[in-house]
Design a protein around this motif. Structure first.
Motif, PDB file in Angstrom:
ATOM      1  N   LEU A  44       0.797  -1.223   0.000  1.00 51.33           N
ATOM      2  CA  LEU A  44       0.000   0.000   0.000  1.00 51.33           C
ATOM      3  C   LEU A  44       0.833   1.279   0.000  1.00 51.33           C
ATOM      4  N   VAL A  45       2.029   1.237   0.624  1.00 49.34           N
ATOM      5  CA  VAL A  45       2.775   2.485   0.792  1.00 49.34           C
ATOM      6  C   VAL A  45       4.169   2.473   0.144  1.00 49.34           C
ATOM      7  N   PRO A  46       5.165   1.748   0.685  1.00 54.32           N
ATOM      8  CA  PRO A  46       6.530   1.897   0.160  1.00 54.32           C
ATOM      9  C   PRO A  46       6.703   1.531  -1.307  1.00 54.32           C
ATOM     10  N   LEU A  50       8.055   3.963  -4.141  1.00 45.80           N
ATOM     11  CA  LEU A  50       9.315   3.666  -4.831  1.00 45.80           C
ATOM     12  C   LEU A  50       9.164   3.836  -6.341  1.00 45.80           C
ATOM     13  N   LEU A  51       8.086   3.310  -6.902  1.00 50.70           N
ATOM     14  CA  LEU A  51       7.848   3.425  -8.337  1.00 50.70           C
ATOM     15  C   LEU A  51       7.584   4.882  -8.734  1.00 50.70           C
ATOM     16  N   PHE A  52       6.858   5.605  -7.898  1.00 50.58           N
ATOM     17  CA  PHE A  52       6.628   7.026  -8.146  1.00 50.58           C
ATOM     18  C   PHE A  52       7.954   7.782  -8.198  1.00 50.58           C
ATOM     19  N   HIS A  53       8.824   7.502  -7.241  1.00 49.07           N
ATOM     20  CA  HIS A  53      10.119   8.195  -7.160  1.00 49.07           C
ATOM     21  C   HIS A  53      10.977   7.895  -8.380  1.00 49.07           C
ATOM     22  N   ASP A  54      11.006   6.621  -8.812  1.00 46.13           N
ATOM     23  CA  ASP A  54      11.824   6.236  -9.966  1.00 46.13           C
ATOM     24  C   ASP A  54      11.411   6.987 -11.228  1.00 46.13           C
ATOM     25  N   THR A 199      12.321  12.474   1.762  1.00 44.90           N
ATOM     26  CA  THR A 199      11.228  11.781   2.438  1.00 44.90           C
ATOM     27  C   THR A 199      10.672  10.653   1.569  1.00 44.90           C
ATOM     28  N   VAL A 200      10.405  10.975   0.304  1.00 44.49           N
ATOM     29  CA  VAL A 200       9.881   9.979  -0.633  1.00 44.49           C
ATOM     30  C   VAL A 200      10.884   8.840  -0.819  1.00 44.49           C
ATOM     31  N   SER A 201      12.162   9.194  -0.941  1.00 39.95           N
ATOM     32  CA  SER A 201      13.208   8.187  -1.116  1.00 39.95           C
ATOM     33  C   SER A 201      13.296   7.258   0.096  1.00 39.95           C
ATOM     34  N   ASN A 202      13.223   7.836   1.291  1.00 37.91           N
ATOM     35  CA  ASN A 202      13.303   7.030   2.516  1.00 37.91           C
ATOM     36  C   ASN A 202      12.128   6.063   2.629  1.00 37.91           C
ATOM     37  N   LEU A 206      12.032   1.481   2.058  1.00 38.91           N
ATOM     38  CA  LEU A 206      11.502   0.469   2.976  1.00 38.91           C
ATOM     39  C   LEU A 206      10.964  -0.744   2.235  1.00 38.91           C
ATOM     40  N   ALA A 207      10.611  -0.570   0.956  1.00 37.08           N
ATOM     41  CA  ALA A 207       9.903  -1.610   0.220  1.00 37.08           C
ATOM     42  C   ALA A 207      10.687  -2.917   0.156  1.00 37.08           C
ATOM     43  N   THR A 208      11.944  -2.832  -0.250  1.00 35.07           N
ATOM     44  CA  THR A 208      12.722  -4.059  -0.460  1.00 35.07           C
ATOM     45  C   THR A 208      13.019  -4.816   0.833  1.00 35.07           C
ATOM     46  N   PRO A 209      13.616  -4.178   1.879  1.00 38.47           N
ATOM     47  CA  PRO A 209      13.920  -4.954   3.085  1.00 38.47           C
ATOM     48  C   PRO A 209      12.683  -5.500   3.788  1.00 38.47           C
TER      49      PRO A 209
END
Length: 317
Positions: A44-46, A50-54, A199-202, A206-209
């Motif tokens: 739902l979140v990370p 992550l895709l938005f940031h990329d 903030t967005v990057s941080n 979180l998504a991968t770990p």
């Protein structure tokens, strides 16, 4: 040897994060309920962030190469079609969606940027590869996981209500919304202030770990053994099959250097952990997917190194 060490540094820590999830489950620090909630949170979140940031941080006007983007899109579409045809060999229709997704969907963003930066000093053409393949990866993942859901597999004929819910699930899927927002942000050339970017990057980091540990915690070896054949088949297609089919085509079309490395990552890198997150959150068992992620993650260090060595020997990299 240097490429082998780099590949191991890129993939073994990912595999160890899954092992940590298993260990934490064994020690009682993570239970089934907590792992399930963690999976839902990542979905739902990370992961959308992550895709938005990329995509939001890519300058489309500066790096745009239509021929390269079109090649990535067409080859990705062809890969999905091939995986869908091969999935018909699986008797259990409920497993077909997981098989298709695990066969074609790569760790394009994470491993692609890391590998090209290591070789060329910057991300190179990976952002264009992401534009050509990653949105299609995610859109089609939602489609195949919806169409081949266990719920649909148990029903025969055409169910209007189920198709309606499938379409609604595609439109409202957090992954799709994250991609759409990233495209819009990039096209409108909206600024990304340092505070917002960090903030967005941080959050995206979180998504991968979290996803890997949740996957390890919910991994069931007894179920994986029962699905070993489709998982091994998906892993072979992911690491070797598509590269054999499409790398010669890329060379024939004149792609080389950063272009070829980006195409290699798109075709032959490990199945991304977000496959498991999406499969679990869309009603699938997830065992086939987690098995494929673990197998491709473990062996991709060796297969990618082999492909790089071959391309280097042929003067294509």
């Amino acid at each position: 040897m240097e490429n082998l060490i780099f590949s191991l540094n890129a993939t073994v820590p990912v595999f160890l994060m899954m092992v940590l999830g298993m260990l934490f489950k064994k020690l009682g620090w993570i239970d089934e309920a907590f792992a399930s909630k963690m999976n839902q949170f990542v979905f739902l979140v990370p992961l959308p962030v992550l895709l938005f940031h990329d995509l939001a941080t890519v300058d489309l006007g500066e790096v745009w190469d239509f021929r390269f983007v079109a090649f990535c899109f067409v080859v990705t579409a062809a890969s999905i079609a091939i995986a869908a045809v091969l999935s018909c060999l699986i008797k259990d229709k409920g497993q077909r969606g997981e098989f298709i997704q695990a066969s074609y969907r790569s760790s394009a963003a994470l491993l692609g940027i890391a590998l090209t930066t290591n070789i060329y000093g910057d991300a190179g053409l990976v952002p264009l590869m992401i534009i050509g393949s990653v949105p299609l990866y995610n859109v089609m993942a939602v489609v195949v996981l919806s169409v081949f859901s266990p719920e649909r597999a148990q029903k025969s004929g055409h169910n209007r209500g189920l198709w309606k819910s499938t379409l609604k699930g595609i439109v409202t899927n957090p992954i799709i919304l994250g991609i759409a927002a990233g495209f819009l942000w990039s096209l409108l050339r909206l600024p990304m202030p340092s505070i917002l970017e960090k903030t967005v990057s941080n959050i995206g980091n979180l998504a991968t770990p979290l996803g890997l540990m949740a996957m390890g915690a919910t991994f069931r070896l007894d179920k994986a053994v029962g699905q070993a054949k489709p998982a091994i088949a998906a892993s072979f297609i992911k690491l070797i099959g598509f590269c054999v089919l499409f790398l010669p085509l890329a060379a024939w079309m004149g792609f080389h250097g950063e272009e070829m490395v980006s195409i290699l990552i798109m075709l032959g890198s490990a199945t991304t952990v977000s496959c498991y997150v999406m499969a679990k959150n869309m009603g699938h068992d997830g065992t086939l997917t987690s098995s494929a992620v673990m197998l491709t993650t473990l062996f991709s260090a060796f297969t990618i190194t082999g492909w790089l060595f071959l391309l280097k020997s042929m003067g294509l990299v």
